[in-house]
Design an enzyme around this catalytic site. Sequence first.
Site, PDB file in Angstrom:
ATOM      1  N   ASP A 125      14.766   1.658 -24.584  1.00  0.00           N
ATOM      2  CA  ASP A 125      15.425   1.799 -23.454  1.00  0.00           C
ATOM      3  C   ASP A 125      16.306   3.392 -23.503  1.00  0.00           C
ATOM      4  OD1 ASP A 125      15.222   1.835 -20.421  1.00  0.00           O
ATOM      5  OD2 ASP A 125      17.184   0.657 -20.551  1.00  0.00           O
ATOM      6  N   ARG A 141      34.639   7.446 -16.843  1.00  0.00           N
ATOM      7  CA  ARG A 141      35.267   8.648 -17.510  1.00  0.00           C
ATOM      8  C   ARG A 141      35.894   9.550 -16.678  1.00  0.00           C
ATOM      9  NH1 ARG A 141      31.199   7.063 -20.882  1.00  0.00           N
ATOM     10  NH2 ARG A 141      29.886   8.645 -19.896  1.00  0.00           N
ATOM     11  N   ARG A 234      26.485  -6.307 -15.899  1.00  0.00           N
ATOM     12  CA  ARG A 234      27.399  -4.903 -16.183  1.00  0.00           C
ATOM     13  C   ARG A 234      28.752  -5.603 -16.782  1.00  0.00           C
ATOM     14  NH1 ARG A 234      24.009  -0.957 -16.037  1.00  0.00           N
ATOM     15  NH2 ARG A 234      22.964  -0.854 -13.854  1.00  0.00           N
ATOM     16  N   TYR A 241      29.784  -3.144 -25.134  1.00  0.00           N
ATOM     17  CA  TYR A 241      28.973  -2.142 -25.548  1.00  0.00           C
ATOM     18  C   TYR A 241      29.483  -1.199 -26.476  1.00  0.00           C
ATOM     19  CZ  TYR A 241      31.118   1.837 -22.720  1.00  0.00           C
ATOM     20  OH  TYR A 241      32.074   2.651 -22.388  1.00  0.00           O
ATOM     21  N   THR A 254      13.470  -8.061 -19.114  1.00  0.00           N
ATOM     22  CA  THR A 254      12.947  -6.696 -18.649  1.00  0.00           C
ATOM     23  C   THR A 254      11.595  -7.150 -17.748  1.00  0.00           C
ATOM     24  OG1 THR A 254      13.793  -5.566 -20.422  1.00  0.00           O
ATOM     25  CG2 THR A 254      12.244  -4.299 -19.151  1.00  0.00           C
ATOM     26  N   THR A 346      17.509   4.685 -16.011  1.00  0.00           N
ATOM     27  CA  THR A 346      17.700   4.403 -14.512  1.00  0.00           C
ATOM     28  C   THR A 346      17.494   5.637 -13.940  1.00  0.00           C
ATOM     29  OG1 THR A 346      19.352   2.894 -15.247  1.00  0.00           O
ATOM     30  CG2 THR A 346      19.082   3.665 -12.567  1.00  0.00           C
ATOM     31  N   GLU A 360      25.787   1.780  -8.980  1.00  0.00           N
ATOM     32  CA  GLU A 360      25.943   3.162  -8.367  1.00  0.00           C
ATOM     33  C   GLU A 360      25.936   2.925  -6.967  1.00  0.00           C
ATOM     34  OE1 GLU A 360      23.130   6.082 -10.439  1.00  0.00           O
ATOM     35  OE2 GLU A 360      22.513   4.284 -11.072  1.00  0.00           O
TER      36      GLU A 360
END
Length: 418
Positions: A125, A141, A234, A241, A254, A346, A360
């Site tokens: 991915d 960030r 998330r 991560y 998926t 995405t 988002e």
Amino acid sequence: MPLMKSWVASANDANHPFPLNNLPYGVFSTAGSEPRCSVAIGDMILDVSTAEAEGLITLGDEPLFDLPFWNPLMEQGPAVWAALRERLTALLAKGSKEQNKVEPLLVPQAEAQLHMPFAVSEYTDFYAGKHHATNVGTMFRGPENALPPNWLHIPIGYNGRASSVVVSGTDIRRPWGQLKSPDHDRPAFLPSRRFDIELEMGAIVGTPSDGPITVQEADDHIFGYVLLNDWSARDIQAWEYQPLGPFQAKATATSISPWIVTKAALDPFRCDAPPREVELLDHLKDCRPMLYDIELEVTMAPEGKPASTIARTNYKEMYYSSAQQLAHHTTSGCPMNVGDLLGSGTISGPTKDSRGSLLELSWGGKEPITLDTGETRSFIEDGDTLTLKGAARGDGYTIGFGDCTGTVLPALEDPYAR
Ligand code: MN
């Protein structure tokens, strides 16, 4: 090219997803029968496996459709891919002399169950949509450092799991995982509270390679495309991560749409990538239009309630094409196999209503979205059904993918109960 007329009347409707121009490949079964290869035409399915067994399709000495997946056809290479498309077009075109032989092999889609259309060899991915990467980077960030320094030079990716790729319609169980709240010193093992979708396209590798290939070769190696939902936890992702990227956050499932739309069907919709902000290195440069003008939509339906559209965007918003991703994938010498699946990343557009994830759309949960039912959502709640839709609009016809849908079930009460 305009609509090609078929003797299957429903295929001639300008808005029908499966006209003769499309001919997408799937695997179906009906009550009491084994899954087998098929092609969608209008609201019917042609049983390709039986058509071959009865001698209506002969592409070589050995049967290609006696297994319930399309990998054997892919292994034959582009000349045979084209020969099959030509033969199916002849069989199903208006005026076909063989209509009376083909008609008994049609099954109404309403009576069919659809299965995984191909055996997924491996799944990778990417993170190759600029609007998405900018949105996510801005949240985490700040706008100054939104894109990592490598982003404009390589399509960033991670190796995902082929074992959890499922066909549309498969229920998705909310995962448990290790979550770390900033308010606590220690992580806790809990069901994910920020379970999300990612609207993506999946490219299917149809030609193997063993060493670096060019972008143009990579484009030639792609067999077709599906819609792809990269379900993402998330909160699990945020804790796990660093420094090696997503792991369990993306391993639950998926989902892919049930019909492989071939590169040949999408050819009239090719378009150029957006302008390059920095020049790409030679081995990743664009050499022909390799994105596609495909309208995309996401809907959400709370349990027992009607669906609301929560996002609309287009595949042409991507920064890197699947061909560039595949070429980059091989630069190290990494062999690629028939049935490898590459998630695009995405697909978000530039506007607020064109964002391809709830992360988002709700801006990290700070701005919940309101559904047509009046309910609000930051992330997925139990019982919600999420559906991806895709359509390329041609001259009097539509190339559809079939929905990519999944309903989220409550987390298990105790995942370690035996
Ligand atoms: Mn993804």
